[in-house]
Design an enzyme around this catalytic site. Structure first.
Site, mmCIF file in Angstrom:
data_model
loop_
_atom_site.group_PDB
_atom_site.id
_atom_site.type_symbol
_atom_site.label_atom_id
_atom_site.label_comp_id
_atom_site.label_asym_id
_atom_site.label_seq_id
_atom_site.Cartn_x
_atom_site.Cartn_y
_atom_site.Cartn_z
ATOM 1 N N ASP A 197 32.461 76.032 80.911
ATOM 2 C CA ASP A 197 31.723 75.185 79.979
ATOM 3 C C ASP A 197 31.360 75.942 78.697
ATOM 4 O OD1 ASP A 197 30.311 72.958 79.101
ATOM 5 O OD2 ASP A 197 28.464 73.546 80.097
ATOM 6 N N CYS A 222 36.010 54.266 92.222
ATOM 7 C CA CYS A 222 34.758 53.650 91.772
ATOM 8 C C CYS A 222 34.788 52.132 91.957
ATOM 9 C CB CYS A 222 34.496 53.971 90.303
ATOM 10 S SG CYS A 222 33.873 55.643 90.045
#
Length: 306
Positions: free
Chosen positions: A130, A184
């Site tokens: 990150d 999902c």
């Protein structure tokens, strides 16, 4: 040239604490280019001007590591069942409970890279946590570690989404892993629960509306338009993960560096309102919360009170 099997690499990564590893071919992210361009054009990055930098490097890892052939994506669990004791205390996102993940995980990545150099000889590579223009979620998705939920975070079928993503981009050519399917379905729990309506479309988050953006990235005053919408979050926000049905499969981490201090958990609402420089330094010496600084944290706490 024959591609390397990644079995031993994955085994060594798991010994270092990464719970899943997937590998993709280092190539141009063709599907992502127009999506990223539109996201930036819509100004969804707000004041995060760095998101507009290095556009070409974000989309092509070979520009970050010349000659690279593989992107190794790794997952590191940070799920914690521990909670702040005072239900009225302003809340900190779970990822920031312990020591800064950038340092903890980068150390492990360097250990893994050292092992790779011992096993394979000279390896041109860079490690990332990150901290550079790497589209980590997209690479993890390509390598089969999960799918992108409607909240744009990676969801893993066995572990939900409480994990950090990390990468090694290298010039070794490994056997690759394929993507998995999206699970999902018609669920909109994360969209419905977001108090600032930051999830504007499937897998599209207006970063400039996200509570994490307001409490961490935004350096000026938080706009009055979002007053009363933070649900007591003073650093980051876990709402979209808390409501995700897939997180019922997550298990607590076993990383001592990510354990919260008792002092942090025991802080009351009054303690936070009266936090001093000394307490801030003591609590957050090695924490990602240092990013806001004491004044930034005080601003956030005051915004919740007014």
């Amino acid at each position: 040239m024959k591609k390397q099997s990644a079995d031993e690499l994955k085994r060594r990564a798991k010994e270092l604490g990464f719970f899943q590893v997937g590998i993709s071919k280092a190539d141009f992210l063709e599907k992502e280019a127009p999506r990223l361009e539109k996201w930036l054009a819509d100004d969804f990055h707000g004041q995060m001007s760095y998101m507009g930098n290095h556009f070409d490097k974000r989309l092509d890892p070979r520009k970050l590591v010349p000659g690279s052939k593989s992107v190794i994506s790794l997952l590191y669990n940070y799920q914690s069942e521990k909670k702040q004791v005072d239900p009225e205390a302003p809340k900190i996102s779970r990822y920031a409970y312990g020591n800064d993940y950038h340092y903890v995980i980068k150390y492990k990545l360097k250990e893994l890279l050292y092992w790779m150099q011992e096993k394979y000889g000279a390896v041109e590579a860079r490690v990332f946590v990150d901290s550079a223009p790497v589209m980590e979620r997209q690479w993890a998705e390509k390598s089969g570690l999960g799918w992108l939920g409607k909240h744009s975070l990676l969801i893993n079928k066995q572990a939900g989404s409480w994990f950090f993503l990390a990468e090694i981009i290298c010039d070794l050519e490994f056997e690759t892993d394929g993507p998995v399917t999206d699970h999902c379905g018609t669920c909109t729990a994360c969209i419905d629960a977001c108090p600032t309506d930051a999830i504007v479309a499937d897998q599209v988050v207006d970063g400039s509306k996200c509570i994490s953006y307001f409490t961490i990235e935004l350096k000026e005053a938080i706009p009055n338009a979002v007053k009363g919408q933070f649900e007591n979050w003073m650093f980051g926000c876990d709402i979209c993960q808390d409501v995700c049905p897939w997180n019922r499969f997550s298990k607590p981490h076993s990383e001592p560096e990510f354990e919260p201090s008792e002092q942090l958990l025991q802080m009351t609402k009054d303690d936070w309102q009266e936090i001093t420089d000394e307490v801030f330094r003591d609590l957050f010496r090695k924490s990602p919360v240092k990013r806001t600084g004491l004044e930034g944290l005080k601003r956030n706490i005051k915004f919740l009170e007014d």
